[in-house]
Design a protein around this motif. Structure first.
Motif, PDB file in Angstrom:
ATOM      1  N   TRP A 299       0.838  -1.264  -0.152  1.00  0.00           N
ATOM      2  CA  TRP A 299      -0.052  -0.153   0.013  1.00  0.00           C
ATOM      3  C   TRP A 299       0.994   1.179  -0.090  1.00  0.00           C
ATOM      4  O   TRP A 299       0.358   2.281  -0.536  1.00  0.00           O
ATOM      5  CB  TRP A 299      -0.953   0.023   1.212  1.00  0.00           C
ATOM      6  CG  TRP A 299      -2.214  -1.079   1.190  1.00  0.00           C
ATOM      7  CD1 TRP A 299      -1.837  -2.451   0.926  1.00  0.00           C
ATOM      8  CD2 TRP A 299      -3.543  -0.776   1.277  1.00  0.00           C
ATOM      9  NE1 TRP A 299      -3.163  -2.899   1.107  1.00  0.00           N
ATOM     10  CE2 TRP A 299      -4.147  -1.795   1.036  1.00  0.00           C
ATOM     11  CE3 TRP A 299      -4.382   0.339   1.509  1.00  0.00           C
ATOM     12  CZ2 TRP A 299      -5.513  -2.105   1.249  1.00  0.00           C
ATOM     13  CZ3 TRP A 299      -5.592   0.192   1.493  1.00  0.00           C
ATOM     14  CH2 TRP A 299      -6.089  -1.034   1.364  1.00  0.00           C
ATOM     15  N   LEU A 300       2.250   1.143   0.477  1.00  0.00           N
ATOM     16  CA  LEU A 300       2.986   2.269   0.531  1.00  0.00           C
ATOM     17  C   LEU A 300       4.269   2.089   0.155  1.00  0.00           C
ATOM     18  O   LEU A 300       4.788   0.842  -0.125  1.00  0.00           O
ATOM     19  CB  LEU A 300       3.142   2.649   2.074  1.00  0.00           C
ATOM     20  CG  LEU A 300       2.227   3.156   3.029  1.00  0.00           C
ATOM     21  CD1 LEU A 300       2.807   3.330   4.329  1.00  0.00           C
ATOM     22  CD2 LEU A 300       1.643   4.436   2.213  1.00  0.00           C
ATOM     23  N   GLN A 301       5.172   2.890  -0.448  1.00  0.00           N
ATOM     24  CA  GLN A 301       6.418   2.620  -0.688  1.00  0.00           C
ATOM     25  C   GLN A 301       7.472   3.642  -0.031  1.00  0.00           C
ATOM     26  O   GLN A 301       6.909   4.767   0.239  1.00  0.00           O
ATOM     27  CB  GLN A 301       6.365   3.009  -2.287  1.00  0.00           C
ATOM     28  CG  GLN A 301       7.870   2.705  -2.845  1.00  0.00           C
ATOM     29  CD  GLN A 301       7.784   3.038  -4.374  1.00  0.00           C
ATOM     30  OE1 GLN A 301       7.324   3.936  -4.800  1.00  0.00           O
ATOM     31  NE2 GLN A 301       8.884   2.081  -4.995  1.00  0.00           N
ATOM     32  N   GLU A 302       8.419   3.146   0.355  1.00  0.00           N
ATOM     33  CA  GLU A 302       9.344   3.946   1.133  1.00  0.00           C
ATOM     34  C   GLU A 302      10.526   4.687   0.145  1.00  0.00           C
ATOM     35  O   GLU A 302      11.192   3.533  -0.279  1.00  0.00           O
ATOM     36  CB  GLU A 302       9.923   3.569   2.694  1.00  0.00           C
ATOM     37  CG  GLU A 302      10.886   4.281   3.225  1.00  0.00           C
ATOM     38  CD  GLU A 302      11.402   3.602   4.526  1.00  0.00           C
ATOM     39  OE1 GLU A 302      11.984   4.200   5.418  1.00  0.00           O
ATOM     40  OE2 GLU A 302      11.114   2.474   4.561  1.00  0.00           O
ATOM     41  N   GLU A 303      10.906   5.807   0.313  1.00  0.00           N
ATOM     42  CA  GLU A 303      12.153   6.240  -0.186  1.00  0.00           C
ATOM     43  C   GLU A 303      12.602   7.316   0.519  1.00  0.00           C
ATOM     44  O   GLU A 303      12.036   8.537   0.721  1.00  0.00           O
ATOM     45  CB  GLU A 303      11.428   7.191  -1.830  1.00  0.00           C
ATOM     46  CG  GLU A 303      11.026   6.007  -2.804  1.00  0.00           C
ATOM     47  CD  GLU A 303      10.346   6.601  -4.078  1.00  0.00           C
ATOM     48  OE1 GLU A 303      10.190   7.883  -3.982  1.00  0.00           O
ATOM     49  OE2 GLU A 303       9.955   5.827  -5.050  1.00  0.00           O
TER      50      GLU A 303
ATOM     51  N   LYS B 251      10.742   8.714   3.314  1.00  0.00           N
ATOM     52  CA  LYS B 251       9.586   9.208   3.032  1.00  0.00           C
ATOM     53  C   LYS B 251       8.692   7.987   2.685  1.00  0.00           C
ATOM     54  O   LYS B 251       9.027   7.130   1.844  1.00  0.00           O
ATOM     55  CB  LYS B 251       9.557  10.436   2.291  1.00  0.00           C
ATOM     56  CG  LYS B 251      10.320  11.554   2.852  1.00  0.00           C
ATOM     57  CD  LYS B 251      10.118  12.585   1.686  1.00  0.00           C
ATOM     58  CE  LYS B 251      11.022  13.894   2.526  1.00  0.00           C
ATOM     59  NZ  LYS B 251      10.716  15.277   1.813  1.00  0.00           N
ATOM     60  N   TYR B 252       7.392   8.080   2.823  1.00  0.00           N
ATOM     61  CA  TYR B 252       6.409   7.322   2.443  1.00  0.00           C
ATOM     62  C   TYR B 252       5.370   7.666   1.398  1.00  0.00           C
ATOM     63  O   TYR B 252       5.025   9.157   1.493  1.00  0.00           O
ATOM     64  CB  TYR B 252       5.677   6.648   3.781  1.00  0.00           C
ATOM     65  CG  TYR B 252       6.545   6.133   4.867  1.00  0.00           C
ATOM     66  CD1 TYR B 252       6.525   4.732   4.705  1.00  0.00           C
ATOM     67  CD2 TYR B 252       6.838   6.836   5.750  1.00  0.00           C
ATOM     68  CE1 TYR B 252       7.559   4.144   5.527  1.00  0.00           C
ATOM     69  CE2 TYR B 252       7.703   6.273   6.824  1.00  0.00           C
ATOM     70  CZ  TYR B 252       7.982   4.886   6.463  1.00  0.00           C
ATOM     71  OH  TYR B 252       8.843   4.250   7.690  1.00  0.00           O
ATOM     72  N   ARG B 253       4.962   7.033   0.573  1.00  0.00           N
ATOM     73  CA  ARG B 253       4.260   7.548  -0.622  1.00  0.00           C
ATOM     74  C   ARG B 253       3.020   6.426  -0.793  1.00  0.00           C
ATOM     75  O   ARG B 253       3.536   5.254  -0.897  1.00  0.00           O
ATOM     76  CB  ARG B 253       5.078   7.471  -1.980  1.00  0.00           C
ATOM     77  CG  ARG B 253       3.955   8.205  -3.016  1.00  0.00           C
ATOM     78  CD  ARG B 253       4.752   8.368  -4.517  1.00  0.00           C
ATOM     79  NE  ARG B 253       6.220   8.012  -4.358  1.00  0.00           N
ATOM     80  CZ  ARG B 253       6.645   7.510  -5.288  1.00  0.00           C
ATOM     81  NH1 ARG B 253       5.767   7.137  -6.501  1.00  0.00           N
ATOM     82  NH2 ARG B 253       7.869   7.056  -5.410  1.00  0.00           N
ATOM     83  N   CYS B 254       1.675   6.914  -0.920  1.00  0.00           N
ATOM     84  CA  CYS B 254       0.838   5.840  -1.125  1.00  0.00           C
ATOM     85  C   CYS B 254       0.908   5.288  -2.719  1.00  0.00           C
ATOM     86  O   CYS B 254       1.163   5.976  -3.477  1.00  0.00           O
ATOM     87  CB  CYS B 254      -0.463   6.543  -1.191  1.00  0.00           C
ATOM     88  SG  CYS B 254      -1.319   6.878   0.516  1.00  0.00           S
ATOM     89  N   LEU B 255       0.645   3.981  -2.738  1.00  0.00           N
ATOM     90  CA  LEU B 255       0.725   3.350  -4.188  1.00  0.00           C
ATOM     91  C   LEU B 255      -0.992   3.313  -4.624  1.00  0.00           C
ATOM     92  O   LEU B 255      -1.755   3.743  -3.710  1.00  0.00           O
ATOM     93  CB  LEU B 255       1.322   1.978  -3.752  1.00  0.00           C
ATOM     94  CG  LEU B 255       2.685   1.916  -3.749  1.00  0.00           C
ATOM     95  CD1 LEU B 255       3.219   0.584  -3.356  1.00  0.00           C
ATOM     96  CD2 LEU B 255       3.643   2.661  -4.741  1.00  0.00           C
TER      97      LEU B 255
ATOM     98  N   THR C  97      -4.321   4.634  -2.608  1.00  0.00           N
ATOM     99  CA  THR C  97      -5.084   5.777  -3.314  1.00  0.00           C
ATOM    100  C   THR C  97      -6.453   5.573  -3.524  1.00  0.00           C
ATOM    101  O   THR C  97      -7.197   6.367  -3.036  1.00  0.00           O
ATOM    102  CB  THR C  97      -4.118   6.219  -4.349  1.00  0.00           C
ATOM    103  OG1 THR C  97      -3.101   6.592  -4.155  1.00  0.00           O
ATOM    104  CG2 THR C  97      -4.852   7.749  -4.881  1.00  0.00           C
TER     105      THR C  97
END
Length: 166
Positions: free
Chosen positions: A132-136, A139-143, A147
């Motif tokens: 559901w998330l990706q970490e870069e 920082k986390y971003r919704c996949l 969404t």
């Protein structure tokens, strides 16, 4: 009498499920004890009891939907109770307060027992694992699938006039 047969099948199936659920969850050698296993046990309980009771003369004709609907309703209520016990932060805090020697804890004592940081990190770990998330770079971003769920959630929050939730 057919409708009563269906009610008896549903209640007997649910009682069988409860017994199996408690017995399986008491077995510490079982590594996964989550909702999927609970629903598998629920499905098997219903099928086995319905088949067994139909062989014993209970009518499974005509009003079969009564049995299924009642059983699924009981299973949903139970699942809600189980998740509330297992995952509720509020219930966990109340439990920690009631277990404390004088039934009170200050913020620092609560933080020691139930770290907010650990709570958020464990949830982030699950969201990462489920895709559901990706970490870069910290920082986390919704996949995409997250969404979609967020959009549905935001819509429902507007419909029900809910401000802060969760």
């Amino acid at each position: 009498m057919e409708v009563w047969d269906q009610i008896i099948v549903a209640i007997t199936s649910f009682l069988c499920f409860l017994i199996l659920h408690v017995l399986l969850w008491q077995n510490e050698s079982i590594k996964y004890r989550g909702l999927i296993l609970m629903w598998i046990v629920g499905a098997l309980s219903y099928v086995l009891i319905a088949l067994g009771m139909s062989m014993c003369g209970f009518s499974m004709q005509g009003h079969f939907w009564v049995s299924v609907a009642l059983y699924l309703c009981l299973l949903m209520f139970y699942t809600h109770l189980y998740v509330g016990i297992d995952k509720s932060v509020s219930v966990r805090i109340l439990g920690e307060l009631s277990k404390s020697p004088n039934k009170t804890l200050n913020w620092e004592e609560l933080e020691e027992l139930y770290s907010c940081r650990e709570m958020v990190h464990s949830r982030l770990a699950v969201l990462l694992k489920k895709g559901w998330l990706q970490e870069e770079n910290g920082k986390y971003r919704c996949l995409a699938k997250a969404t979609k769920v967020v959009k549905i959630n935001l819509f429902l929050k507007k419909v029900f006039l809910l401000k802060k939730t969760g």
